[in-house]
Design a protein around this motif. Structure first.
Motif, PDB file in Angstrom:
ATOM      1  N   SER B  71      65.986 -30.175  -9.766  1.00 36.58           N
ATOM      2  CA  SER B  71      66.630 -30.579 -11.014  1.00 36.58           C
ATOM      3  C   SER B  71      67.743 -31.579 -10.725  1.00 36.58           C
ATOM      4  O   SER B  71      68.355 -31.547  -9.655  1.00 36.58           O
ATOM      5  N   ASP B  72      67.996 -32.478 -11.670  1.00 38.86           N
ATOM      6  CA  ASP B  72      69.128 -33.402 -11.499  1.00 38.86           C
ATOM      7  C   ASP B  72      70.440 -32.711 -11.900  1.00 38.86           C
ATOM      8  O   ASP B  72      71.504 -33.295 -11.812  1.00 38.86           O
ATOM      9  N   LYS B  73      70.338 -31.457 -12.354  1.00 39.44           N
ATOM     10  CA  LYS B  73      71.531 -30.691 -12.736  1.00 39.44           C
ATOM     11  C   LYS B  73      71.929 -29.761 -11.593  1.00 39.44           C
ATOM     12  O   LYS B  73      71.082 -29.031 -11.074  1.00 39.44           O
ATOM     13  N   GLN B  74      73.184 -29.814 -11.223  1.00 36.88           N
ATOM     14  CA  GLN B  74      73.659 -28.981 -10.120  1.00 36.88           C
ATOM     15  C   GLN B  74      74.860 -28.155 -10.572  1.00 36.88           C
ATOM     16  O   GLN B  74      75.894 -28.715 -10.924  1.00 36.88           O
ATOM     17  N   ASN B 178      76.200 -33.993 -14.789  1.00 33.59           N
ATOM     18  CA  ASN B 178      75.041 -33.331 -14.186  1.00 33.59           C
ATOM     19  C   ASN B 178      75.422 -32.463 -12.998  1.00 33.59           C
ATOM     20  O   ASN B 178      74.605 -31.690 -12.514  1.00 33.59           O
ATOM     21  N   GLU B 179      76.650 -32.656 -12.510  1.00 33.50           N
ATOM     22  CA  GLU B 179      77.130 -31.789 -11.440  1.00 33.50           C
ATOM     23  C   GLU B 179      78.383 -31.090 -11.950  1.00 33.50           C
ATOM     24  O   GLU B 179      79.355 -31.738 -12.340  1.00 33.50           O
ATOM     25  N   ASN B 227      74.285 -23.941 -18.384  1.00 37.79           N
ATOM     26  CA  ASN B 227      72.837 -24.177 -18.462  1.00 37.79           C
ATOM     27  C   ASN B 227      72.418 -24.454 -19.908  1.00 37.79           C
ATOM     28  O   ASN B 227      71.556 -25.284 -20.164  1.00 37.79           O
ATOM     29  N   TRP B 230      73.402 -28.008 -20.978  1.00 40.10           N
ATOM     30  CA  TRP B 230      72.482 -28.983 -20.385  1.00 40.10           C
ATOM     31  C   TRP B 230      71.147 -29.043 -21.120  1.00 40.10           C
ATOM     32  O   TRP B 230      70.549 -30.092 -21.268  1.00 40.10           O
TER      33      TRP B 230
END
Lengths: 232, 232
Positions: B71-74, B178-179, B227, B230
């Protein structure tokens, strides 16, 4: 802030039951003249001075009262309890901390657990309410057959969590009513017949995302998300 | 779907370690010719046929491979572990189910726990990843002093949860990077000095609402909410 609980509050007096008296007087060594914070589980929080430091029936005199209004948001969780009851006890504690109005236990075709110990769950709920400053206690309802539960009247948004083919993602839902019901199935999921029965009774299928969630994680995630949508 | 894990995958072959071999061959009675699903924790999922049904070192031959993109989400959770480690183990399981990239343990002034058993946490994480179909395993970092942690480089949105006077509510935040890093303090909260130090290092104070949440509930609520933001 240490809170005590009493159901016997009237005419400016509070009587603590044996459990709460023992905790206040025997464990915490509170004495006549000390002021305790007492909650009634219905929005009331009282400052009350000990007038009789009895270890079984402590008596207090109310000095000050605060009333917390009940939220206009009502979240009801309907759940097939897991085989391992620890997971339900944990869920109940967490859901109360985050925000829950009632919990209803249902028995489904694939349920592995046929009963819950309500007395034990009430104790866990009380501790969680005290800890999280939850002024209105949630209702804990006895186990009921799914069909019998569905036959009762219910208003508000009613969602049934499904593992596949949901009508919509809870995450994509920005508007929900002030009264929301969420139903979570047993470890083996609802049977197709049960799902159909719920749909006919007005429950909408929702997905909680593409992860494979345990029953209690799905329930807690739904509780967190619905509270989040209300607050956003 | 029953998943197995291996770090020894190369040239079309998979070697299961002793724990996984025992589970497959001795417990589940898998035999030569049976096909297992094996994950590598880095996005790979393999269908592999048993060629040597050894109870300590089972060997498999890859038949098919699926790669799940990262995922590009961290989301990184930074946490002062609670005195009762059960609560952290539970949190880790649930946070992985919902979505977590890494967990970092910090020691604060008011921390009651000075160490964590990383090996045990790795086992819990592995089980949660298998159960929830989490293809990319989260990183679990050893305990570190708060100051030493803060002195390291960190990019993305960095939030520190505080009990009072937050700059903003996470619930009112619709745009996040995204992070995201979320830091949760010990049971006795961060000290004012620690909070100030984090603020100077670029961490923003956030509130998780007006309930008094346990450490692990606050952490899980933050994981669920981020989450949710996002995905919304």
């Amino acid at each position: 802030m240490q809170l005590f609980y009493s159901q016997q509050i009237s005419e400016g007096k509070i009587l603590l039951d044996e459990t709460e008296s023992r905790h206040a007087i025997s464990v915490l060594r509170k004495q006549k003249g000390d002021v305790l914070q007492v909650i009634d589980g219905k929005g009331g929080c009282y400052d009350a001075k000990i007038t009789e430091a009895n270890k079984k029936r402590a008596l207090l005199s109310i000095q000050n009262q605060t009333s917390y209004p009940k939220s206009d948001k009502q979240l009801h969780l309907v759940l097939a309890p897991t085989k391992n009851i620890d997971r339900i006890e944990w869920l109940l504690e967490k859901a109360i901390e985050i925000g829950l109005s009632s919990i209803h236990f249902i028995q489904c075709e694939r349920s592995e657990r046929k009963q819950v110990n309500l007395e034990r769950l009430e104790k866990i709920a009380l501790a969680a309410c005290k800890q999280s400053l939850t002024w209105h206690f949630p209702e804990i309802h006895a186990m009921q057959n799914l069909s019998s539960f569905l036959s009762e009247q219910a208003s508000g948004d009613r969602f049934i969590a499904v593992c596949e083919e949901a009508e919509f993602l809870l995450q994509k839902t920005s508007e929900i009513k002030n009264e929301v019901w969420v139903m979570i199935g047993p470890e083996g999921d609802f049977s197709p017949r049960e799902y159909e029965e719920a749909r006919k009774a007005g429950w909408k299928g929702i997905s909680l995302g593409d992860k494979r969630l345990r029953t209690e994680t799905a329930a807690l995630l739904a509780v967190a998300e619905i509270n989040f949508i209300w607050q956003a």
